[in-house]
Scaffold this active site. Structure first.
Site, short mmCIF file in Angstrom:
data_model
loop_
_atom_site.label_atom_id
_atom_site.label_comp_id
_atom_site.label_asym_id
_atom_site.label_seq_id
_atom_site.Cartn_x
_atom_site.Cartn_y
_atom_site.Cartn_z
N LYS A 128 -7.83 6.76 -19.21
CA LYS A 128 -8.15 7.26 -20.54
C LYS A 128 -6.94 7.16 -21.48
O LYS A 128 -6.43 6.08 -21.71
CB LYS A 128 -8.69 8.68 -20.43
CG LYS A 128 -9.75 8.88 -19.32
CD LYS A 128 -10.94 7.95 -19.43
CE LYS A 128 -12.12 8.34 -18.56
NZ LYS A 128 -11.89 8.31 -17.09
N ARG A 133 0.84 -1.19 0.00
CA ARG A 133 0.00 0.00 0.00
C ARG A 133 0.88 1.25 0.00
O ARG A 133 0.57 2.26 -0.61
CB ARG A 133 -0.93 0.03 1.22
CG ARG A 133 -1.91 1.23 1.19
CD ARG A 133 -2.70 1.38 2.47
NE ARG A 133 -1.86 1.81 3.58
CZ ARG A 133 -1.60 1.07 4.65
NH1 ARG A 133 -2.10 -0.16 4.77
NH2 ARG A 133 -0.81 1.52 5.61
N ASP A 162 -6.84 19.33 -14.38
CA ASP A 162 -7.17 18.00 -14.88
C ASP A 162 -6.73 17.94 -16.33
O ASP A 162 -7.32 18.58 -17.20
CB ASP A 162 -8.69 17.77 -14.75
CG ASP A 162 -9.12 16.38 -15.20
OD1 ASP A 162 -8.37 15.73 -15.96
OD2 ASP A 162 -10.23 15.95 -14.82
N TYR A 175 -16.35 17.20 -15.57
CA TYR A 175 -16.79 15.81 -15.49
C TYR A 175 -17.78 15.63 -14.35
O TYR A 175 -17.56 16.11 -13.22
CB TYR A 175 -15.56 14.91 -15.30
CG TYR A 175 -15.90 13.47 -15.00
CD1 TYR A 175 -16.77 12.74 -15.81
CD2 TYR A 175 -15.34 12.84 -13.90
CE1 TYR A 175 -17.07 11.43 -15.51
CE2 TYR A 175 -15.63 11.52 -13.60
CZ TYR A 175 -16.52 10.82 -14.42
OH TYR A 175 -16.83 9.51 -14.12
#
Length: 379
Positions: free
Chosen positions: A195, A46, A170, A98
């Site tokens: 993406k 982690r 972004d 978004y």
């Protein structure tokens, strides 16, 4: 080092144990220590994982940053970032963004006492009107999703600096192939690596990139403490995708231009949203901060009827009706009922998002085939 070379080499190195040229998938949760606290830089996956380390370094290099942080999704990356804030802090965000980001801001963090202002950012005066001593972060998405508005990153950076606020960009739609916001004054770059960066519609992941050491340490603490980290298999897939990012983006841009030009001339199309057009309201800004104009396009049919848009979406054969974007295959979507359904209808319309708007993610197929598909679908 030029971009294509960085895409293939930056941040990665042959496996020191075997010499494997491709980064191994370190599918392990923990690491053996010689003595308590005496280890080789890895304790628990982690916190750190060698596959993730190379991905983070590679993404940072492409964005001309010094530190990258990978997350299990783009939303996990945004979640980590907003956790830098405290109750009473304020965020100024573009009003065309978004739907998942809007949902996270308004449904998750507003109840904790963080205030969000959503304004059109084509003119920075709208941002300045909302500035206060409580403004801690300015959120820019450019080009915006799905109306392809372009926001001047340099101008936003000046406003953020005056206010003592962080500027976050972004960069999902553009990728560092088209623009590098840190070079334009941004403090943080955010990506949905799902993406274009991954590029093959086979992984979900997010990232943050920064230059500031102290900011990186704060974000790295949250990344580890909150645990929204990706697995090594997903990191491997995105590393693989990055190696062809420059080639794919070049083709996305070429095809995007061809599709946009076709749609602009179609007798049944009312309006096409694409920043490469000279009559786009932010074209000059786009030309000044982007290297090309991308493969994302939105359009509205004449008559502006949702049922007509749905009929077109149902007739596509190559453009697949699906969420997401940025894969090698072409996708189509209906933002009002898909990616932006979480935004109230009145807020969507205020931002200019019509219920009949169709969004295209133009892939890397042959442009002629894509145009033929558009022709038969639109009729």
């Amino acid at each position: 080092m030029k971009f294509a070379t960085k895409a293939i080499h930056a941040g990665v190195y042959p496996d020191p144990t075997t010499g494997a040229i491709m980064t191994p998938i370190y599918q392990t949760s923990t690491y053996v220590q010689r003595s308590p606290g005496d280890h080789k830089g890895y304790e628990y996956s982690r916190t750190h994982n060698p596959t993730r380390t190379q991905l983070q370094d590679a993404v940072a290099a492409l964005e001309n940053g010094t530190h990258g942080l990978a997350f299990a999704s783009g939303m996990a990356a945004i979640d980590c970032l907003i956790k830098l804030l405290q109750p009473g802090d304020e965020v100024i965000s573009t009003n065309d963004l978004y739907g998942g980001t809007y949902r996270l801001f308004t449904k998750v963090f507003e109840p904790y006492g963080i205030k969000f202002h959503f304004v059109p950012m084509g003119d920075m005066s709208a941002v300045r009107e909302k500035l206060s001593a409580r403004t801690k972060l300015i959120w820019v998405e450019t080009p915006t999703n799905p109306l392809l508005n372009v926001i001047d990153i340099r101008a936003a950076a000046e406003v953020a600096k005056e206010a003592g606020a962080l500027l976050v960009v972004d960069n999902t739609f553009s990728t560092p192939y088209l623009q590098t916001p840190l070079d334009l004054g941004a403090d943080v770059v955010m990506h949905s690596l799902t993406k274009y960066m991954g590029g093959h519609s086979d992984v979900v992941m997010g990232a943050l990139v920064v230059k500031d050491d102290q900011l990186h340490e704060r974000l790295r603490f949250l990344q580890n403490a909150c645990g929204g980290t990706p697995g090594p298999q997903d990191c491997f897939l995105v590393l693989r995708g990055l190696k062809t990012l420059h080639l794919r983006m070049q083709r996305h841009c070429e095809n995007g231009r061809a599709v946009a030009e076709y749609l602009r001339q179609h007798e049944k199309v009312e309006k096409v949203f694409w920043p490469g057009f000279e009559n786009h309201p932010n074209h000059a800004v786009a030309a000044g901060q982007m290297r090309d104009f991308g493969g994302m396009i939105s359009f509205v049919l004449k008559g502006d009827k949702q049922e007509d848009a749905v009929a077109v979406l149902e007739r596509f054969k190559l453009f697949a009706l699906a969420e997401s974007l940025g894969g090698v295959e072409s996708l189509c979507g209906h933002p009002a009922t898909m990616t932006h359904a979480s935004i109230p209808p009145e807020e969507r319309r205020k931002a200019g998002l019509s219920d009949s708007l169709i969004r295209l993610s133009v892939g890397i197929e042959d442009a002629e085939d894509l145009i033929e598909d558009l022709a038969q679908a639109i009729g």
